[in-house]
Design a protein around this motif. Structure first.
Motif, PDB file in Angstrom:
ATOM      1  N   THR A 147       5.374 -10.660   7.329  1.00 35.68           N
ATOM      2  CA  THR A 147       4.728 -10.609   6.318  1.00 35.68           C
ATOM      3  C   THR A 147       5.828 -10.332   4.741  1.00 35.68           C
ATOM      4  O   THR A 147       5.473 -10.982   3.785  1.00 35.68           O
ATOM      5  CB  THR A 147       3.673  -9.572   6.163  1.00 35.68           C
ATOM      6  N   ALA A 148       6.663  -9.432   5.111  1.00 35.76           N
ATOM      7  CA  ALA A 148       7.561  -9.121   3.990  1.00 35.76           C
ATOM      8  C   ALA A 148       8.894 -10.082   3.966  1.00 35.76           C
ATOM      9  O   ALA A 148       9.651 -10.139   2.956  1.00 35.76           O
ATOM     10  CB  ALA A 148       8.052  -7.754   4.218  1.00 35.76           C
ATOM     11  N   LEU A 202       9.075 -12.256   0.707  1.00 37.93           N
ATOM     12  CA  LEU A 202       9.557 -11.650  -0.449  1.00 37.93           C
ATOM     13  C   LEU A 202      10.953 -11.154  -0.334  1.00 37.93           C
ATOM     14  O   LEU A 202      11.610 -11.329  -1.515  1.00 37.93           O
ATOM     15  CB  LEU A 202       8.768 -10.343  -0.508  1.00 37.93           C
ATOM     16  N   ALA A 203      11.518 -10.789   0.771  1.00 35.16           N
ATOM     17  CA  ALA A 203      12.746 -10.344   0.985  1.00 35.16           C
ATOM     18  C   ALA A 203      13.820 -11.337   0.490  1.00 35.16           C
ATOM     19  O   ALA A 203      14.815 -11.392   0.125  1.00 35.16           O
ATOM     20  CB  ALA A 203      12.920  -9.720   2.438  1.00 35.16           C
ATOM     21  N   VAL A 229       2.477 -10.530  -2.785  1.00 39.83           N
ATOM     22  CA  VAL A 229       3.216  -9.316  -1.818  1.00 39.83           C
ATOM     23  C   VAL A 229       2.093  -8.824  -1.004  1.00 39.83           C
ATOM     24  O   VAL A 229       1.531  -7.741  -0.968  1.00 39.83           O
ATOM     25  CB  VAL A 229       3.435  -8.021  -2.829  1.00 39.83           C
ATOM     26  N   VAL A 278       2.320  -7.842   2.101  1.00 40.34           N
ATOM     27  CA  VAL A 278       2.676  -6.601   2.859  1.00 40.34           C
ATOM     28  C   VAL A 278       1.957  -5.247   2.152  1.00 40.34           C
ATOM     29  O   VAL A 278       1.880  -4.323   2.939  1.00 40.34           O
ATOM     30  CB  VAL A 278       4.292  -6.374   2.863  1.00 40.34           C
ATOM     31  N   GLY A 336       1.044  -3.433   5.422  1.00 36.90           N
ATOM     32  CA  GLY A 336       1.838  -2.247   5.568  1.00 36.90           C
ATOM     33  C   GLY A 336       0.577  -0.912   5.804  1.00 36.90           C
ATOM     34  O   GLY A 336       0.873  -0.402   6.792  1.00 36.90           O
TER      35      GLY A 336
END
Length: 498
Positions: free
Chosen positions: A23-24, A27-28, A73, A75, A79
């Protein structure tokens, strides 16, 4: 009452960690591309010709800031869902853990399927042209089905019916929230009417403040109004005031949604990305007839726009300092040529010429017509009344220019020059000087004896060399010599460029 605590298997924890990491990942990658740069991606964009029901729903959805954050975002939901599931399981709160855990795959499924479903709906209705440049960007959320699958695998249990009911309940709750967000909120209040745009706010940065910072200071409603007026073709700063609106059929909410989609692309991709650049070009035609989309979108996302338009991130003082450094570097490449006699005034500079090339030597506004077209026909110079136009081989770049003013006719120098010509020019106010279409460079006045008629002699060389050069330093060389003289005829002393 809490149920008996049970250990969590490593497999489930690994699947959860995989779901969070996947999921992240987008974005990373976006952050890495911003910091390190990334290869350009190529895309295709077309101008939207109509608005369909799926597109309208997407515009309303994209106009919601909460949806933009959750989609950008995700996450922030996955999270905490993972953390809540782990804590609840370890405390023996298995039912609470299930409800919390199933929120993650349900949310990811909605994120993944909403836009593709709207695209499919319009596709069935033969309305895909309404999505235009946004179509490619609307399919990438399908990626989130992968972390959703990992989360589902981590949540598998022996009791199927309760799990299914919990999953169905989580999906229904998420769908209800999205329906509330996208529901028709009644007639949209137009805030970009001509009267509103006539008094629209503009960002006026102080000397040490960047345009992006000045925009960020404006309250959100004022920034949205400024964006809408700019997107409809309204000039917020020009003395002419309001220009005719472009694409009148678009509602304010449509334009705001498109603006946020542009901001999303600006924030996710590195400057120069081909897909985003294609999107900006297409949207520019719809918004303002081709003007800078990045500066318009800056009213909605000043920081993201500043990444793509560096001038938005530089203050007036920084601009002046950068211009001074540039001028110093260009001037260093311009050596003063040998001059005949003793001029009363002289100076050498790197003169920047704009689109089309060329510059003027004039004393005020032209009194006998603009000689620019005649200079183009001559290839070098033409004069009329109080103005002489001199052509350059290059455009949008610097040339080395030396000017010298004499009280008497200086000796003619032909050696080392490719072309030499002389014209007559009048200086009725004694203010004859070199100017360009863009600026008035810091060069001395060339009317050495005050008001009256003068002869202007121009020497040029290396014009053909400049045309072939790939350096950003000036290559083309000009020398302007001015002295008193009554003749108005044009004299060509040398032309080695033929």
């Amino acid at each position: 009452m809490a149920e008996e605590s049970a250990p969590i298997s490593r497999t489930r924890l690994r699947l959860w960690w995989a779901a969070v990491a996947l999921t992240a990942l987008p974005l990373a990658l976006g952050m890495a591309a911003t910091l390190l740069g990334a290869p350009d991606r190529f895309g295709f964009a077309s101008v939207a010709t109509k608005v369909c029901q799926g597109w309208q729903a997407e515009m309303r959805l994209a106009s919601e800031p909460a949806w933009a954050v959750l989609k950008g975002v995700p996450v922030v939901v996955v999270g905490p869902a993972f953390a809540g599931w782990v804590l609840s399981r370890r405390r023996g709160l298995h039912r609470a853990a299930a409800w919390i855990g199933w929120t993650a795959p349900a949310f990811l499924a909605v994120i993944a399927l909403t836009e593709p479903a709207l695209v499919a709906f319009d596709g069935v209705q033969d309305c895909l042209d309404a999505w235009g440049p946004m179509l490619g960007f609307s399919l990438w959320p399908l990626y989130y089905l992968l972390p959703a699958g990992c989360a589902v695998a981590a949540l598998r249990g022996s009791r199927r019916r309760p799990r299914r009911r919990r999953a169905l309940g989580a999906v229904i709750m998420t769908a209800v929230l999205l329906a509330a967000m996208t529901a028709d909120r009644g007639a949209e209040r137009p805030i970009s009417e001509p009267d509103a745009c006539a008094n629209a706010p503009s960002a006026s940065p102080v000397a040490t403040e960047t345009p992006a910072q000045a925009i960020a200071r404006l309250p959100r409603p004022r920034r949205e109004l400024a964006f809408l007026c700019a997107a409809r073709g309204s000039s917020l700063t020009s003395p002419g005031g309001l220009r005719p609106a472009h694409q009148e059929g678009r509602s304010d909410q449509d334009l705001l949604a498109m603006g946020r989609r542009v901001c999303d692309a600006l924030g996710r991709t590195a400057p120069g990305d081909q897909a985003t650049a294609s999107l900006l070009t297409t949207v520019a035609q719809e918004w303002t007839g081709g003007e800078d989309v990045t500066r318009t979108a800056a009213y909605l996302c000043p920081d993201a726009a500043a990444r793509w338009s560096p001038r938005l991130g530089r203050s007036a003082r920084q601009e002046a300092e950068e211009a001074a450094r540039y001028q110093t570097r260009m001037n260093a490449a311009c050596a003063r040529p040998r001059l005949a006699g003793a001029p009363t005034r002289q100076a050498t500079t790197a003169l920047f010429v704009g689109e089309g090339g060329g510059y003027y030597a004039s004393d005020g506004e032209p009194t006998a017509g603009d000689p620019f077209n005649a200079a183009i026909g001559d290839g070098l110079i033409s004069a009329a009344g109080n103005t002489a136009a001199i052509m350059t081989e290059i455009e949008d770049g610097p040339v080395c220019l030396t000017v010298a003013a004499y009280r008497h006719r200086p000796p003619l120098m032909l050696r080392g020059w490719d072309r030499v010509a002389e014209v007559g020019v009048d200086s009725p106010h004694g203010g004859l000087r070199v100017t360009t279409m863009e600026e008035m460079p810091r060069l001395p006045i060339l009317a050495s004896t005050g008001p009256g008629p003068y002869r202007l002699r121009v020497y040029v060389r290396d014009r053909e060399k400049a045309e072939r050069s790939v350096s950003d330093l000036p290559v083309e060389r000009h020398l302007i010599v001015v002295f008193p003289g009554r003749s108005t005829k044009t004299t060509v002393y040398r032309n080695a460029e033929r």
